[in-house]
Design an enzyme around this catalytic site. Structure first.
Site, short mmCIF file in Angstrom:
data_model
loop_
_atom_site.label_atom_id
_atom_site.label_comp_id
_atom_site.label_asym_id
_atom_site.label_seq_id
_atom_site.Cartn_x
_atom_site.Cartn_y
_atom_site.Cartn_z
N LYS A 102 39.78 -47.52 13.59
CA LYS A 102 39.90 -45.87 13.80
C LYS A 102 39.98 -45.47 12.34
O LYS A 102 40.83 -45.66 11.37
CB LYS A 102 41.28 -45.67 14.30
CG LYS A 102 41.44 -44.23 14.83
CD LYS A 102 42.90 -44.35 15.73
CE LYS A 102 43.05 -43.05 16.66
NZ LYS A 102 44.43 -43.01 17.16
N VAL A 103 39.03 -44.36 12.00
CA VAL A 103 38.82 -43.80 10.70
C VAL A 103 39.11 -42.23 10.79
O VAL A 103 38.46 -41.89 11.57
CB VAL A 103 37.42 -44.40 10.27
CG1 VAL A 103 37.26 -43.71 8.96
CG2 VAL A 103 37.42 -45.83 10.27
#
Ligand code: G3P
Length: 222
Positions: free
Chosen positions: A84-85
């Protein structure tokens, strides 16, 4: 329509998995901060033994190299880890480099359809608009879900829209109707979706009538 749990609480994940309705899990640093006794890596590894669905693990580094280092580390924990960015210029660079390495990503903290479009173009598998946080500031979070879902389908883009920051069961229904592929919900909302006062009242009534009928039969037989 897939449903993910938005939690790092292992018992909550086990419970919804037992119901047979769990398609994946999303975690973030704030959810990890509510747990105790296990490292983030240990929690992620445990979650991946419970579900085969995508499990999002969020990076906290602010530079692309740092994000890549953290993400590559998470990706080694299990095959179903999705890195997750957060949406940012640096985040987009990291997402495109993860895509080149074959590492799946979930772009988080999306608040406009344009941000979602950029994340999709960079190669994110999952696009996470935050519905509740937009509603909190007097905007219409569901508009972003509808616009982004339409863009994805109209242009036949492979990324999936993941409706996040869900605050109540109506958000789930509206996300499904707006075309989101996935919604990620806190455990409490899964429970709220199960229950209805008339369902609970009906169960009690059926049980009471059953007991009454059996007693009447026993009395008649003497
Ligand atoms: O996965 C993160 C997102 O769902 C955050 O929700 O309630 O903190 O806005 P919330």
């Amino acid at each position: 329509m897939k449903l993910f749990l938005d939690t790092a609480d292992i018992e909550e994940i086990r419970t919804v998995a037992r119901w047979g309705v769990l398609d994946g899990v999303t975690t973030n640093p704030s959810l990890f901060a509510r747990t105790s006794g296990m490292t983030y890596d240990e929690i992620l590894a445990e979650i991946c033994t419970i579900t085969d669905g995508p499990v999002s693990a969020e990076v906290v580094a602010e530079d692309a190299e740092g994000m890549l280092k953290e993400g590559r580390h998470f990706a080694k924990i299990a095959d179903n880890i999705v890195v997750k960015v957060p949406m940012s210029e640096t985040g987009l660079e990291a997402i495109s480099r993860f895509a080149a390495e074959g590492i799946s990503t979930n772009c988080t903290l999306i608040f406009t359809a344009n941000q979602g479009l950029l994340a999709a173009k960079a190669g994110a598998s999952l696009l996470s608009p935050f519905v509740g946080r937009l509603d909190d500031i007097n905007e219409e979070g569901m508009v972003v879900i509808r616009e982004l879902s339409d863009i994805i389908r109209f242009h036949e883009i492979e990324s999936e829209v993941l409706s996040a920051s869900i605050r109540h069961p109506r958000h789930v229904t509206d996300s499904a109707l707006a075309g989101a592929h996935i919604a990620t919900l806190p455990f409490k909302i899964f429970q709220q979706m199960v229950h209805h006062p008339l369902t609970d009242k009906g169960i009690t009534q059926f049980r009471a009538d059953w007991d009454k009928a059996r007693k009447a039969l026993e009395a008649a037989k003497g």
